[in-house]
Design an enzyme around this catalytic site. Structure first.
Site, PDB file in Angstrom:
ATOM      1  N   TYR A  75     -87.876-100.161   7.137  1.00 14.84           N
ATOM      2  CA  TYR A  75     -88.750-101.197   6.556  1.00 14.84           C
ATOM      3  C   TYR A  75     -89.958-100.647   5.794  1.00 14.84           C
ATOM      4  O   TYR A  75     -90.621-101.401   5.079  1.00 14.84           O
ATOM      5  CB  TYR A  75     -89.320-102.117   7.661  1.00 14.84           C
ATOM      6  N   LYS A 123     -86.807 -98.598  14.941  1.00 16.71           N
ATOM      7  CA  LYS A 123     -85.340 -98.478  14.902  1.00 16.71           C
ATOM      8  C   LYS A 123     -84.896 -97.243  14.130  1.00 16.71           C
ATOM      9  O   LYS A 123     -85.533 -96.854  13.144  1.00 16.71           O
ATOM     10  CB  LYS A 123     -84.735 -99.732  14.253  1.00 16.71           C
TER      11      LYS A 123
END
Ligand code: A2P
Length: 285
Positions: free
Chosen positions: A20, A50
Site C-alpha cells: 500500500y 502484510k
C-alpha cells in the site's frame, strides 16, 4: 494527519501492507501521536502489515518484515499476514502483477518463515489474507502455530458464510475488509452502498447505511476494518455499539443475493499456478 485524527477519535487498530505504501506515513503518524501525547505508548496500538507476493518465498519473509518494521519505525508488529496465497518472482511491488511472474506458492515453507518471525518476537501473531478453507487446511496440516486471522472481503453482499463457519471451528478470527464495499476503488463495488434493503433498514433505524453494514459485521463476531479519510465519518463509523439490528433485519440481510466485489482475476493466468477463479478461491466464489 488522517491517522492522527483517527487516533483522536478513538481508533487503535491500523491495517497496512508493504504493497500500500502507507507503512511510512503510518509510522510517522505513530511517532507524532506519541510526541503529541495522543497515546502514551506504542503498546496502545494494534498494528497489522502484510507480506507482498514477491516476498512470499521462504528466504524473503524475514527481510521483508524487517523492512516493514523499518518503514513503520517499530520494533514489532501485532499481526503479520500473508497478503495473498500467491507468489510472484522477487522484486516487484505492484498490482496488477505481471502474469508471467506468477509462480506457485509453497505454503509450507512460507508459513514456516512466518512462524520464525513470531518466534523472533518481531510480530506478536501471524495470519493470512484472502485464503479459502482449502488453503487454510493446507497450512493447518503442517503449522506449528495456526494462523490467528484470515483477512477477507466481507460485507452484506459477500457474507462468507462457509469460510466463517470453517474459521470459527478452527479458532481463526475473520477480519472483514471492504465492509462498505470499498465503493469507487479498483477492488470495490457500488452494490453495498446502493443496496435497497440496507437503505430501508438504515432509514427505519435512523442510522446511516454504513453504520448498518458495520453493525451487521460486528454482530457476526468478526473484526471490522473500515476506512475513511473524513473525521465525521470516522466518528459515525465508531458509533455502532449502543444499538442493534432486530432479528428480522438480520434475517433479511442474511438472504441478500451474493456478489464478490474483488474476484482478483489478476492472479489468474492460462499458464500460471491458478488457471481460473475457481482454482484461486477453491470454488468459494
Ligand atoms: P471517505 O474516506 O470519503 O469517508 P471500505 O471501508 O469498504 O473500504 O470503504 C471505504 C470507502 O467508504 C471510502 O471511500 C470512504 O470514503 C467511504 N466511507 C467510509 N465511511 C463512510 C460512511 N460512514 N458513509 C459513507 N461512506 C463512507
Amino acid at each position: 494527519q488522517t491517522i492522527l485524527e483517527a487516533i483522536e477519535v478513538g481508533y487503535r487498530h491500523f491495517d497496512t501492507a508493504a504493497l500500500y505504501q502507507t507503512e511510512q506515513p503510518l509510522g510517522e503518524a505513530i511517532s507524532d501521536a506519541l510526541r503529541l501525547g495522543l497515546i502514551k505508548s506504542r503498546d496502545e496500538l494494534f498494528i497489522t502489515s502484510k507480506l507482498w507476493c514477491s516476498d512470499a518465498h521462504h528466504d524473503c519473509v524475514l527481510p521483508a518484515l524487517k523492512k516493514t518494521l523499518k518503514n513503520l519505525k517499530l520494533e514489532y508488529l501485532d499481526l503479520y499476514l500473508i497478503h495473498w496465497p500467491v507468489s510472484v518472482k522477487p522484486g516487484e511491488y505492484e498490482l496488477p502483477v505481471k502474469k508471467k511472474d506468477l509462480v506457485p506458492i509453497d505454503l509450507k515453507s512460507v508459513w514456516e518463515a512466518m512462524e520464525e518471525c513470531q518466534a523472533l518476537g518481531l510480530t506478536k501473531s501471524i495470519g493470512v489474507s484472502n485464503f479459502s478453507c482449502k488453503k487454510l487446511e493446507t497450512i493447518l496440516s503442517t503449522a506449528k502455530i495456526p494462523p490467528a486471522v484470515n483477512q477477507v472481503e466481507m460485507n452484506p453482499m459477500w457474507q462468507q458464510k462457509k469460510l466463517r463457519k470453517f474459521c470459527d471451528e478452527k479458532g481463526i478470527l475473520i477480519e472483514s475488509y471492504s465492509p462498505l464495499g470499498a465503493k469507487g476503488t479498483l477492488w470495490g463495488t457500488n452494490r453495498v452502498m446502493e443496496c435497497e434493503l440496507l437503505k430501508e433498514i438504515a432509514q427505519a433505524k435512523g442510522k446511516s447505511l454504513a453504520q448498518v453494514c458495520l453493525r451487521w459485521a460486528y454482530e457476526q463476531g468478526v473484526c471490522v476494518l473500515v476506512k475513511s479519510f473524513n473525521k465525521e465519518r470516522m466518528k459515525q463509523n465508531l458509533d455502532i455499539f449502543d444499538w442493534k439490528l432486530s432479528a428480522e433485519e438480520s434475517r433479511k440481510i442474511s438472504q441478500l443475493p451474493q456478489f464478490k466485489g474483488f474476484p482478483a482475476g489478476e492472479f489468474v493466468s492460462d499458464d500460471g499456478p491458478y488457471r481460473s477463479l475457481e482454482e484461486l478461491w477453491d470454488g468459494e466464489i
